[in-house]
Design a protein around this motif. Structure first.
Motif, PDB file in Angstrom:
ATOM      1  N   LEU A   1       0.805  -1.212   0.000  1.00  0.00           N
ATOM      2  CA  LEU A   1       0.000   0.000   0.000  1.00  0.00           C
ATOM      3  C   LEU A   1       0.841   1.267   0.000  1.00  0.00           C
ATOM      4  N   VAL A   2       1.890   1.254   0.792  1.00  0.00           N
ATOM      5  CA  VAL A   2       2.722   2.447   0.961  1.00  0.00           C
ATOM      6  C   VAL A   2       4.185   2.034   1.025  1.00  0.00           C
ATOM      7  N   SER A   3       5.059   2.863   0.460  1.00  0.00           N
ATOM      8  CA  SER A   3       6.496   2.650   0.559  1.00  0.00           C
ATOM      9  C   SER A   3       7.146   3.995   0.868  1.00  0.00           C
ATOM     10  N   VAL A   4       7.931   4.048   1.943  1.00  0.00           N
ATOM     11  CA  VAL A   4       8.573   5.310   2.329  1.00  0.00           C
ATOM     12  C   VAL A   4      10.053   5.080   2.593  1.00  0.00           C
ATOM     13  N   GLN A   5      10.848   6.093   2.300  1.00  0.00           N
ATOM     14  CA  GLN A   5      12.276   6.040   2.573  1.00  0.00           C
ATOM     15  C   GLN A   5      12.545   6.443   4.018  1.00  0.00           C
ATOM     16  N   ALA A   6      13.707   6.056   4.514  1.00  0.00           N
ATOM     17  CA  ALA A   6      14.079   6.391   5.884  1.00  0.00           C
ATOM     18  C   ALA A   6      14.284   7.891   6.021  1.00  0.00           C
ATOM     19  N   GLY A   7      13.832   8.434   7.156  1.00  0.00           N
ATOM     20  CA  GLY A   7      14.074   9.835   7.437  1.00  0.00           C
ATOM     21  C   GLY A   7      15.539  10.083   7.728  1.00  0.00           C
ATOM     22  N   ILE A   8      16.151   9.168   8.449  1.00  0.00           N
ATOM     23  CA  ILE A   8      17.602   9.164   8.671  1.00  0.00           C
ATOM     24  C   ILE A   8      18.112   7.864   8.077  1.00  0.00           C
ATOM     25  N   ASP A   9      18.785   7.936   6.941  1.00  0.00           N
ATOM     26  CA  ASP A   9      19.188   6.754   6.187  1.00  0.00           C
ATOM     27  C   ASP A   9      20.685   6.539   6.356  1.00  0.00           C
ATOM     28  N   GLU A  10      21.041   5.717   7.323  1.00  0.00           N
ATOM     29  CA  GLU A  10      22.453   5.477   7.647  1.00  0.00           C
ATOM     30  C   GLU A  10      23.123   4.652   6.550  1.00  0.00           C
ATOM     31  N   ALA A  11      24.334   5.051   6.177  1.00  0.00           N
ATOM     32  CA  ALA A  11      25.085   4.297   5.166  1.00  0.00           C
ATOM     33  C   ALA A  11      26.566   4.209   5.516  1.00  0.00           C
ATOM     34  N   GLY A  12      26.919   4.559   6.761  1.00  0.00           N
ATOM     35  CA  GLY A  12      28.330   4.658   7.124  1.00  0.00           C
ATOM     36  C   GLY A  12      28.946   3.430   7.748  1.00  0.00           C
ATOM     37  N   TYR A  13      28.138   2.416   8.041  1.00  0.00           N
ATOM     38  CA  TYR A  13      28.689   1.225   8.703  1.00  0.00           C
ATOM     39  C   TYR A  13      29.341   0.312   7.667  1.00  0.00           C
ATOM     40  N   ASN A  14      30.573  -0.079   7.939  1.00  0.00           N
ATOM     41  CA  ASN A  14      31.315  -0.986   7.061  1.00  0.00           C
ATOM     42  C   ASN A  14      31.933  -2.065   7.936  1.00  0.00           C
ATOM     43  N   MET A  15      31.511  -3.309   7.749  1.00  0.00           N
ATOM     44  CA  MET A  15      31.942  -4.380   8.641  1.00  0.00           C
ATOM     45  C   MET A  15      33.444  -4.645   8.565  1.00  0.00           C
ATOM     46  N   SER A  16      34.105  -4.207   7.478  1.00  0.00           N
ATOM     47  CA  SER A  16      35.550  -4.389   7.379  1.00  0.00           C
ATOM     48  C   SER A  16      36.308  -3.314   8.160  1.00  0.00           C
ATOM     49  N   LEU A  17      35.626  -2.230   8.519  1.00  0.00           N
ATOM     50  CA  LEU A  17      36.276  -1.132   9.237  1.00  0.00           C
ATOM     51  C   LEU A  17      35.904  -1.077  10.708  1.00  0.00           C
ATOM     52  N   TYR A  18      34.889  -1.874  11.106  1.00  0.00           N
ATOM     53  CA  TYR A  18      34.435  -1.845  12.492  1.00  0.00           C
ATOM     54  C   TYR A  18      34.375  -3.252  13.069  1.00  0.00           C
ATOM     55  N   ASN A  19      34.634  -3.333  14.352  1.00  0.00           N
ATOM     56  CA  ASN A  19      34.479  -4.598  15.055  1.00  0.00           C
ATOM     57  C   ASN A  19      32.999  -4.957  15.126  1.00  0.00           C
ATOM     58  N   PRO A  20      32.672  -6.229  15.442  1.00  0.00           N
ATOM     59  CA  PRO A  20      31.249  -6.587  15.598  1.00  0.00           C
ATOM     60  C   PRO A  20      30.572  -5.669  16.605  1.00  0.00           C
ATOM     61  N   PRO A  21      29.312  -5.345  16.395  1.00  0.00           N
ATOM     62  CA  PRO A  21      28.609  -4.402  17.281  1.00  0.00           C
ATOM     63  C   PRO A  21      28.657  -4.829  18.743  1.00  0.00           C
ATOM     64  N   CYS A  22      28.852  -3.855  19.625  1.00  0.00           N
ATOM     65  CA  CYS A  22      28.865  -4.111  21.066  1.00  0.00           C
ATOM     66  C   CYS A  22      27.520  -3.768  21.691  1.00  0.00           C
TER      67      CYS A  22
ATOM     68  N   LEU B   1      21.093 -11.144  20.020  1.00  0.00           N
ATOM     69  CA  LEU B   1      20.895 -10.932  18.584  1.00  0.00           C
ATOM     70  C   LEU B   1      21.981 -10.083  17.930  1.00  0.00           C
ATOM     71  N   LEU B   2      23.041  -9.738  18.669  1.00  0.00           N
ATOM     72  CA  LEU B   2      24.057  -8.867  18.093  1.00  0.00           C
ATOM     73  C   LEU B   2      24.756  -9.491  16.893  1.00  0.00           C
ATOM     74  N   ASP B   3      24.904 -10.818  16.900  1.00  0.00           N
ATOM     75  CA  ASP B   3      25.594 -11.469  15.779  1.00  0.00           C
ATOM     76  C   ASP B   3      24.890 -11.203  14.456  1.00  0.00           C
ATOM     77  N   TYR B   4      23.581 -11.014  14.503  1.00  0.00           N
ATOM     78  CA  TYR B   4      22.827 -10.780  13.274  1.00  0.00           C
ATOM     79  C   TYR B   4      22.994  -9.353  12.755  1.00  0.00           C
ATOM     80  N   LEU B   5      23.661  -8.506  13.536  1.00  0.00           N
ATOM     81  CA  LEU B   5      23.877  -7.126  13.118  1.00  0.00           C
ATOM     82  C   LEU B   5      25.249  -6.917  12.499  1.00  0.00           C
ATOM     83  N   ALA B   6      26.089  -7.949  12.501  1.00  0.00           N
ATOM     84  CA  ALA B   6      27.471  -7.795  12.056  1.00  0.00           C
ATOM     85  C   ALA B   6      27.573  -7.305  10.613  1.00  0.00           C
ATOM     86  N   ASP B   7      26.598  -7.679   9.770  1.00  0.00           N
ATOM     87  CA  ASP B   7      26.634  -7.233   8.373  1.00  0.00           C
ATOM     88  C   ASP B   7      25.907  -5.909   8.166  1.00  0.00           C
TER      89      ASP B   7
END
Length: 223
Positions: free
Chosen positions: A79-100, A159-165
């Motif tokens: 019915l509806v499709s909307v873009q994120a108001g704050i659309d994060e694109a800065g996370y890179n798994m090769s540059l950051y450790n797994p989320p804490c 559930l942090l392991d599922y956020l690694a990517d």
């Protein structure tokens, strides 16, 4: 020869100090927060209104921009499709450790002033696999609209392991409940926040090995 040995030991000591300094600096690295937010704040006009059997789908992607949130009716029709108001694109798994740390949060409100009990089913997906689900009851006593936040600590839920990517999906379903004809809900906001530390820049290691190479050259020169 004695002077050469003193130089060798001094350079080795300095290289070790640089290496240890790099390790200490890495340990002190601050967590960096990444957030993606769909829909508005609790009092904005930007929201999803769900009727019985409808669902809101939120595809969070902290690595790239463009994934929308979608609203479907009971027949699975978009019915509806909307873009994120704050659309994060800065996370890179090769540059950051797994989320804490990680938190998934929603702001719900009742869709009308009638007396009713709203039951919200939330499900978190990794790809096509359902990894977590919960039921959330939003009580309603009539009168002014009630805004109700729901916060899920993804670390405490394992559930942090599922956020690694950097990608995570959540579905909110307004179920069909027998005897409650006016079961409906508003989703005023959906947000994913993740914190991670940068992978250490191996400058100290490079200096250390450069020093070793230099020491080897000095020893060959004076051998």
């Amino acid at each position: 020869m004695v002077m050469v040995m003193v130089m060798v030991k001094t350079l080795a000591f300095l290289c070790i100090l640089l290496l240890l300094g790099g390790v200490v600096e890495t340990a002190r690295a601050d967590c960096i927060e990444f957030s993606e937010i769909f829909l508005g704040t609790a009092h904005d006009a930007d929201f999803f209104s769900l009727e019985r059997g409808w669902r809101g789908e939120f595809q969070f992607d902290l690595t790239a921009a463009g994934n929308p949130a979608k609203l479907y009716n009971q027949n699975g029709e978009e019915l509806v499709s909307v873009q994120a108001g704050i659309d994060e694109a800065g996370y890179n798994m090769s540059l950051y450790n797994p989320p804490c740390e990680g938190e998934l949060s929603f702001v719900f409100s009742d869709n009308d002033p009638q007396r009713e009990l709203i039951t919200i089913y939330t499900g978190l997906y990794d790809g096509s696999d359902l990894v977590y689900s919960m039921v959330y009851n939003l009580g309603r006593k009539g009168g002014a609209r009630q805004y109700a936040p729901l916060r899920i600590d993804l670390a405490s839920e394992g559930l942090l392991d599922y956020l690694a990517d950097g990608q995570f999906a959540s579905f909110v379903i307004c179920p069909i409940i027998p005897g409650i004809e006016d079961n409906d809900i508003r989703i005023d906001q959906a947000a994913l926040t993740v914190s991670a530390t940068p992978v250490p820049i191996p400058s100290a290691c490079l200096l250390f090995f450069s020093g070793l190479i230099g020491l080897a050259g000095i020893r060959r020169k004076f051998a």
